[in-house]
Structures are given as C-alpha cells and as structure tokens.
Design an enzyme around this catalytic site. Structure first.
Site, PDB file in Angstrom:
ATOM      1  CG  ASP A   1      -1.971  -1.047   1.159  1.00 56.02           C
ATOM      2  OD1 ASP A   1      -2.045  -1.683   0.092  1.00 56.02           O
ATOM      3  OD2 ASP A   1      -2.689  -1.241   2.145  1.00 56.02           O
TER       4      ASP A   1
ATOM      5  CE1 TYR B   1      -2.869   2.174  -6.669  1.00 57.02           C
ATOM      6  CE2 TYR B   1      -3.389   3.761  -4.955  1.00 57.02           C
ATOM      7  CZ  TYR B   1      -3.657   3.192  -6.183  1.00 57.02           C
ATOM      8  OH  TYR B   1      -4.712   3.658  -6.926  1.00 57.02           O
ATOM      9  CG  ASP B   2      -0.818   5.160  -0.010  1.00 54.76           C
ATOM     10  OD1 ASP B   2      -1.762   4.896  -0.801  1.00 54.76           O
ATOM     11  OD2 ASP B   2      -0.822   4.859   1.187  1.00 54.76           O
TER      12      ASP B   2
ATOM     13  CE  LYS C   1     -33.158 -10.648  -9.151  1.00 59.94           C
ATOM     14  NZ  LYS C   1     -33.226  -9.614  -8.122  1.00 59.94           N
TER      15      LYS C   1
ATOM     16  NE  ARG D   1     -34.512  -1.918 -14.175  1.00 60.51           N
ATOM     17  CZ  ARG D   1     -35.752  -1.939 -13.703  1.00 60.51           C
ATOM     18  NH1 ARG D   1     -36.028  -1.369 -12.547  1.00 60.51           N
ATOM     19  NH2 ARG D   1     -36.701  -2.531 -14.383  1.00 60.51           N
TER      20      ARG D   1
ATOM     21  CE  LYS E   1     -37.022 -12.161  -5.628  1.00 62.56           C
ATOM     22  NZ  LYS E   1     -36.795 -10.969  -4.857  1.00 62.56           N
TER      23      LYS E   1
ATOM     24  CB  CYS F   1     -21.556  -5.487  33.904  1.00 63.98           C
ATOM     25  SG  CYS F   1     -20.977  -6.304  35.394  1.00 63.98           S
TER      26      CYS F   1
ATOM     27  CB  CYS G   1     -19.720  -9.953  36.153  1.00 65.85           C
ATOM     28  SG  CYS G   1     -21.183 -10.302  35.164  1.00 65.85           S
TER      29      CYS G   1
HETATM   30  S1  IVH Z   1     -29.864  -9.655 -15.808  1.00 62.95           S
HETATM   31  C1  IVH Z   1     -32.787  -8.306 -19.053  1.00 62.95           C
HETATM   32  N1  IVH Z   1     -28.335 -10.746 -13.986  1.00 62.95           N
HETATM   33  O1  IVH Z   1     -31.997  -8.025 -10.824  1.00 62.95           O
HETATM   34  C2  IVH Z   1     -32.082  -8.884 -17.883  1.00 62.95           C
HETATM   35  N2  IVH Z   1     -29.850  -9.056 -13.297  1.00 62.95           N
HETATM   36  O2  IVH Z   1     -34.997  -7.656 -12.329  1.00 62.95           O
HETATM   37  C3  IVH Z   1     -31.389  -7.868 -17.101  1.00 62.95           C
HETATM   38  N3  IVH Z   1     -29.703  -8.502 -10.916  1.00 62.95           N
HETATM   39  O3  IVH Z   1     -32.480  -4.841 -11.302  1.00 62.95           O
HETATM   40  C4  IVH Z   1     -30.923  -8.285 -15.760  1.00 62.95           C
HETATM   41  N4  IVH Z   1     -28.116  -9.924 -10.398  1.00 62.95           N
HETATM   42  O4  IVH Z   1     -30.019  -5.293 -11.262  1.00 62.95           O
HETATM   43  C5  IVH Z   1     -29.305  -9.847 -14.235  1.00 62.95           C
HETATM   44  N5  IVH Z   1     -26.889 -11.790 -12.481  1.00 62.95           N
HETATM   45  C6  IVH Z   1     -27.840 -10.889 -12.738  1.00 62.95           C
HETATM   46  C7  IVH Z   1     -28.383 -10.067 -11.729  1.00 62.95           C
HETATM   47  C8  IVH Z   1     -29.398  -9.163 -12.050  1.00 62.95           C
HETATM   48  C9  IVH Z   1     -28.917  -8.987  -9.940  1.00 62.95           C
HETATM   49  C10 IVH Z   1     -30.742  -7.449 -10.723  1.00 62.95           C
HETATM   50  C11 IVH Z   1     -30.721  -6.380 -11.752  1.00 62.95           C
HETATM   51  C12 IVH Z   1     -32.162  -6.003 -11.977  1.00 62.95           C
HETATM   52  C13 IVH Z   1     -32.908  -7.123 -11.367  1.00 62.95           C
HETATM   53  C14 IVH Z   1     -33.661  -7.847 -12.465  1.00 62.95           C
END
Ligand code: IVH
Length: 802
Positions: free
Chosen positions: A48, A51-52, A136, A157, A334, A451, A457
């Site tokens: 580091d 780098y600095d 996701k 977005r 999910k 405490c 204790c």
């Molecule tokens: S693809 C057309 N891949 O999930 C497809 N989205 O409703 C575009 N997200 O707000 C999305 N991980 O930000 C994609 N591996 C992933 C993702 C991902 C998270 C989020 C994305 C979006 C929502 C999709």
C-alpha cells in the site's frame, strides 16, 4: 524509478513529448493496473505504501500540469464537488427487469425450463437447453458507458427508460476500471450490480454505532444510499463493489455468440465478473445450481436474493424475445427471504465478555434466512431508541450469512395500543448488572453501557473462560460452554489459574452436583457406575495446554482490543511475558500497528492489580509460554529518544519538535531540565507545555519508569546485535506462470518472510524472475532486460540458504 525502465506500459509517447507527460502516462497505467489487481482480482501487486507514493506523485504532477488530468486518471476516483441534483440519462437500450420465480423449491427451475421448451416447440426428445446461470446480486443496477475504452458515464436504472447520472460517485469504486483493457470500441455499455460486501457493511455500521449515529438497514440500502449520495466525497467513503452481468448499447465491438462468452470477454477487459457462474444443461443443471448456491449462500461475502438463469445463446434469446417489459429467456429464482416480520415479546439484556450490555429482542419464533430465529440483537441503547423498538411491536428481523440476527426496523402501522415504554437501559436494569448486580456505567462518548463487575461477574467470567480455553488461544479441548457454566456456577473456578488446580475428583463431583441440580442423574450413576473417561481427558487437555506460544497466551488473556495480530506484535517485539506485563503505555505506542487506544487498553489491563495477580497465579501453576526470547533487535530503532519523547503525547510537543529536541540532546530523562535550560532551542510555549505536563499527576514517575524499562529492554538485547533482516532483504522478485509446488501466495509469503519483495512487473531493478509453466510476457521481458530467470527449485534453495 525512471519511466524508461517500464517502457512497455506507457510506450506510446512520441519523441519530443515532455518527460512529465510520459511519467504521468506511466503512473496512470501502473496505478490502474495495481488497482485492478487489488480490487478486482484480490491479488495485490505492490505494498500500500508504494501505491500511495506513486499516487501522490501523480497528484503532484497533475496539480502542476492540469492538462494531464484525464477521465481515466486514478486521481479522479476521489470524488469531485457536491452536486445540486443528478442529471437524467436516457438509456440507449432500456434497462429491463426479469421475471421472478417465487417457488423456492427446485420446482421453480423445472417450471422455467419446461416453459421455454414449450415456447421453442421442443419435443421430449430434443436435446437439453443450454443455460448460463449466475448469482442474483442484491444491490442496485448500473449502466457503465465506455467510449473508446474510457468510462464516460455511469447511470442508475431509474424507471428503465431514464436513469440518473451518478458518474462522479461511481468513479470512486476502485473495482470499476476507468479504462478497459484491450478494448477501444467506440461504445461499449456494461451492465451490472453495485453492492456492498457484508463485512464492509458491518464495519461501517459498527463505526456509525460507536459514534452514536444511525446505522444502515441492510447492505442494499447502504449501497443505494451511497450511489445516490450528492456529495461524492461522502460516497467515496462508502465501501462499494461491483459485478458485471451483461451489456447495454454496443457499437463497434464484435459481440460474442453467447452470454457466457460475453462475461468472459468482459472479465478479460478488467471488469469484475463473479466466478460463481456456470454453463449448465437443462432443468437438472438449473436445479443442481440452485441447490449448490443455497449451500454456499451463507458463506458468500455479500447478499444475494436468488440465482438467475439465462438462455446462453444470443440467437435463441432473440428467438424467445420479450413479454411486456421482461425477457422470456431469463428468470430470477429466489431463495427464502433474509428479512421477515415478527413480534417482540420482550427485551432482555445480555452481558458480554468485556461487560458490554447488549439489548436483545425476544421474538415470536420466525423462519428467516434458513433458520428459526427467536432472539435478535438491538446493539445498544441508542440504536434501540432510534429504531424505537418496544415490547409488543411488530418488527422486521434480518439474518444474512453468519451474521447475528438483528432487528432492522419497527412496522409502526402495526404498533398496538398497549405497546411498552421506550427502551431505557438504566431503568430496565434498575442500574444493576442482570447477572452479578454490580452497578452499570456508561462512559462519556461511549455508546455502550457496561457492567462494572469485571471478573466478579459470572457472565463475564464464563465468557472469559470460554475465550481463554478457545482453539486459537490455550486450546483446551473438551472445555466447552456447558462445563464452564457448571464450573463457574458451582464455584469450582473463580480465576483462570483455578483451572490448572482442578483434580479428577473435582470434575466428577461437579458433574454429580450438576446432574442432581438438573434432575438428570443417569441410571448408570444411580447404580454406582461412574463414567470417568471424559474427566480424565479434560484433565489431560488442561495439562497439555500449559506451555503455549507467548502470543496465544496473550490473546487468551482477553485484553480488550488485543486480537491475534496485536498479540503477535507484542510477543515478537518484547519477547517475554515479563517484559509485556510491565511495558509503559508510551513504549507500547512506539510498536508497529499499535495505536493509542490499543496501547491504553493493554496498559490499563496490566495496571489492574487483579489481572497481575491472575498472571502470577498462572505462573505459580506452571503455565509458562514455551517460546520466550530476548526483545527484537529492531527495538533499538524504535527506542530512539525522539520516538520515545513523541510517544509521551505531551501537548504541543509534536513529532517534528521531538525530533528537533532529540537532535539537541534532549532525552526522556533530561526532559525535566527543559524549563531551566537555555541551551535547548524550542519555542517558549512548547517548553511551558512540557513543564506543565510534567507537573501533572504521576507524569514525572511515568517518565522515570519509561526510561528505566527501556534501558532494561536494551540491555536484554545481544550486544551490538545487527538488525534482524531476512537474508533476501533488498532483493526483488517477479513471479510468472504456474510453479510446480508452491501457489503464488505461498511463494510470495515465503519470499517476504525472508525479507525479499515481490513485485508485479519486471524492470532492470528486478533481482530475479521466478518462472513456472506457461510463463508469459514477463519472462520475455526478463530475458530482454537480462534479468536472471530462476525456477522453483532454485527459489526454494535460495529461501533455505541463510
Ligand atoms: S440480468 C434483461 N443478472 O436483478 C435482464 N440481473 O430484475 C437484465 N440482478 O435490477 C438483468 N443480479 O439489477 C441480471 N446476475 C444478474 C443479476 C441481475 C442482480 C438485478 C438487476 C435487476 C434485477 C432484475
């Protein structure tokens, strides 16, 4: 360092270019390269401090020649002026969302595959569909626009058609390349998720709570807040990360044929792409990935709320197209939520190892993040009041990863009429520790009530024993929480040394009494048969723990703020328990990586008579570190008079002034003469401050003691000992290719342990290039520059030579 040594990385300046331009170009590319290695690859290439140094040099050059500042300069990450508001950005390609599959069994995966097969008109005999599967991420979607390889805009977005320009803030995320490698396409938009790692989130919240400020609800909110923070300087302090998962508008770049190849290409350009992704076949592949990710979800360093399945081939994606505003070719599958609603039945208070009192919500059991939760932390009084959590309230509880479940917020609309009063720690406990009855106290500026009972204790004592016996401490196998609980409650151990006086009969007696108390005396015992093996093993384990390494014993003592690293520093530098337990606070302050808070906490611990007594008792029971040694020879440098004077922290007597004074012969011992001595040239107000400080409290004694202890330490050093430098000190190594036995990290660690340095790029100054299989351009460069190239065997030999 001269730029010409590194010509390969800048290289393109024409004759007549001023040297600073060449230097700045080189610095930019070096810094960007190190940033990428550090933040995206998690594989730092330089220390580091180094780098600095490069960074500061570039800042200075840019200040002197402002025309050198370009959007891809690493200096532009620091965050510019606060914005009045964000500018709208119209997305060239809309940012869509994906359909969510909420069936949290494998059925969700099977249904998706079946739907696509139907839509593509595939019969039962048609081959399995190929999917790109990934995580996701639970953050915020971003569109990063690169023009000719340079990041020019980052946008949120928004509503999918129009987002907000957050470029200034996004530039501060070190993982995001400001310039793409090997890509100068006129336009390449990369889409992905900005998020906050859980550890960064916890640390940030811990800091907020310590300051008595509001904590953030979860990493996603914290990340979203940071991205939309109008002051980029504040945004820059929020530790954000990023993963790319797709493309936006593209012009002049030959897009690959499939999604997975696109992600590979993006990774090749320096974009962070998560490694937990695969290409799988059919429903079985999807279901298997879903199960796999569920099993690693808690261990991931960031939150996810599911996985995403995408048809891999772009041709097939085009065929499937979109329904309303969602692609038919992708789905988010999910997992059970990490946040749930439940009701607070009561608020209890727990006592921690150092006496910290933590309010804990007792909950109606609720299934969250894969387990049933009945308790959730409320952290401290301020936090409980800020969230206004009361008995009877409906709350949102969060459990993510292996983090302790916590109450995130109250659902006010559901507050019943008969809700409890706002939480007040003192009233709730009537001023007394719920375990030992000692009075409770909250120091000024501290967020926590404590405490004051210390080891009196039982709660603190039990946890202190558990810590002492832990695997990374004294490692007493078999001394688990249950035995500790009984040993303390039934009065067999009061102080840690008592453990070493336990006899077989004591343990058997304890067990018998505990069983009687709990009404669980086993039948065998009633018949006169007594199991003794466990007790024999425990006695043996206690005996076997008597001679630990010094650093472990120190860590085991449970000194506030002393973790393994600090314990090791103390052991390495001071060598013996005797030296450490009498070290004055100023001496501790000069040791590397020990700040004022830690130094004070160590010295307060040893100033406590009870603690010194406990250590004497341990020594009397023959507990003794096995590896004591004289202090480190490097201590001589740390105990210079200038360093010691500065470590006294006398107001106005700054480091520079201390150095000046020491150069004029002022020492810790002669400090008392400074008021009367004309020969010392220091401003009058500083001399006055020193005299005043010395007259306060026990400061004069403190100075005498510091001098005495330091002399004694120096006497323990072998006469004229040379500084302990590794035998490879001054040598620099570059590693390239795959070595047959050592991993890159191991090789680096061993070179550094011997005093050598490992750097990421070859220059004339490189001492050796260590080349393994498939060594690349670094090997060629070494040969060009005439740098010696060695293999792993030669490296190992070199490491072993002394
Ligand atoms: S693809 C057309 N891949 O999930 C497809 N989205 O409703 C575009 N997200 O707000 C999305 N991980 O930000 C994609 N591996 C992933 C993702 C991902 C998270 C989020 C994305 C979006 C929502 C999709």
């Amino acid at each position: 360092m001269q730029p010409d040594l590194f010509s390969s990385s800048s290289g393109t300046t024409s004759p007549g270019t001023p040297h600073w331009q060449e230097r700045a170009a080189w610095l930019k590319s070096e810094l960007n390269r190190h940033n990428h290695a550090y933040y995206a690859l998690d594989n730092p290439t330089i220390p580091d401090a180094e780098y600095d140094k490069l960074f500061r040099e570039l800042v200075a050059l840019e200040q002197a020649h402002p025309d050198l500042i370009s959007p891809d300069s690493p200096t532009q990450r620091v965050g510019g002026k606060p914005l009045p508001q964000f500018e709208p950005v119209r997305h060239a390609v809309p940012m869509l969302s994906i359909r969510t599959e909420t069936d949290t069994t494998e059925g969700g995966a099977i249904a998706f595959d079946a739907r696509l097969r139907r839509e593509l008109g595939l019969g039962v005999d048609a081959p399995a569909l190929e999917y790109a599967v990934e995580l996701k991420f639970d953050g915020l979607a971003l569109n990063l626009r690169y023009e000719n390889g340079v990041l020019v805009q980052a946008a949120t977005r928004g509503d999918g058609a129009t987002g907000e320009d957050v470029t200034q803030n996004i530039r501060t995320i070190r993982q995001i390349p400001l310039r793409l490698e090997n890509c100068d396409a006129p336009v390449l938009e990369v889409r992905g998720e900005v998020y906050m790692r859980r550890d960064a989130f916890e640390r940030m919240n811990e800091r907020q709570r310590e300051k008595g400020e509001k904590a953030f609800v979860n990493p996603r909110n914290a990340a979203a807040g940071a991205v939309r923070q109008l002051d980029p300087a504040i945004a820059a302090q929020r530790p954000l990360s990023f993963f790319a998962y797709g493309l936006g508008h593209v012009q002049g770049w030959q897009t690959p044929e499939s999604h997975s190849e696109t992600l590979d290409a993006l990774a090749g350009m320096g974009m962070p792409v998560n490694a937990e992704r695969r290409v799988v076949a059919g429903a079985a592949g999807l279901a298997e990935f879903y199960k796999h990710v569920a099993s690693i979800r808690d261990a991931l360093p960031f939150d996810i709320d599911g996985v995403v399945y995408k048809i891999n081939s772009y041709a097939l994606q085009r065929r499937l197209g979109f329904v309303s505003r969602e692609p038919r070719w992708a789905v988010a599958h999910k997992y059970p939520a990490q946040e749930q609603m439940t009701v607070v039945r009561d608020i209890d208070v727990q006592v921690g190892r150092t006496g910290k009192l933590t309010p804990v919500a007792k909950l109606e059991p609720v299934f969250v993040g894969g387990v049933t939760v009945t308790n959730a932390t409320l952290h401290n009084e301020d936090e409980t009041r800020r969230k206004d959590v009361r008995v009877g309230d409906t709350v949102i509880v969060r459990r993510a990863g292996d983090v302790i479940p916590e109450v995130v917020s109250v659902v006010l609309e559901r507050r019943p009429e008969a809700v409890g009063a706002p939480f007040n720690m003192f009233q709730r406990l009537e001023g007394k520790c719920p375990v030992c009855g000692s009075h409770i106290d909250r120091e000024e500026g501290e967020a926590d009530w404590r405490c004051t009972g210390g080891l009196v204790c039982a709660a603190q004592r039990k946890q202190a024993f558990a810590h002492f016996a832990g695997r990374r401490m004294m490692d007493i196998e078999g001394l688990g929480d249950r035995y500790i609980e009984n040993l303390v409650d039934l009065g067999y151990v009061h102080s840690i040394a008592d453990l070493y006086r336990l006899k077989l009969d004591d343990l058997l007696d304890m067990k018998r009494r505990a069983d009687e108390r709990d009404g669980v005396t086993p039948e065998t015992v009633q018949k006169g048969k007594i199991a003794t093996k466990w007790a024999e093993n425990l006695i043996d384990a206690i005996e076997a723990s008597k001679n630990p390494p010094l650093e472990r014993l120190l860590f085991a003592l449970g000194i506030r703020h002393v973790g393994e690293t600090t314990a090791k520093t103390l052991a390495d530098w001071l060598g013996s328990l005797a030296n450490i337990r009498q070290a004055p606070v100023a001496l501790l302050r000069v040791l590397p990586d020990i700040g004022d808070t830690v130094a004070e906490s160590i010295s307060e611990f040893f100033a406590e008579e009870r603690n010194q007594q406990a250590i004497d008792n341990l020594l009397a029971a023959n507990v003794k570190p096995r590896d004591e040694h004289p202090p480190s020879a490097k201590l001589r440098e740390k105990l210079g008079q200038a360093e010691l004077l500065a470590a006294l922290r006398i107001p106005k007597f700054t480091e520079t002034r201390c150095r000046q004074a020491a150069e004029q012969g002022v020492t810790v011992m002669s400090l008392g003469d400074i008021g009367t001595s004309d020969s010392v040239d220091l401003p009058k107000n500083i001399k006055e401050s020193i005299v005043e400080w010395l007259a306060q409290g026990d400061h004069a004694d403190l100075v005498r003691n510091l001098d005495r202890v330091c002399r004694a330490l120096l006497e323990q050093l072998p006469a004229g000992a040379a500084p302990e430098l590794g035998h490879l000190t001054g040598k620099s190594f570059v590693l390239t290719g795959t070595l047959p036995n050592l991993t890159r990290d191991e090789a680096q660690a061993r070179i550094e342990a011997a005093g050598g340095k490992v750097s990421g790029s070859v220059s004339k100054k490189t001492s050796y290039v260590v080349a393994g299989a498939e060594a690349g351009s670094k090997l060629t460069k070494a040969q060009d520059l005439g740098v010696p190239v060695i293999d792993e065997t030669a490296l190992l030999r070199m490491l072993e030579e002394k």
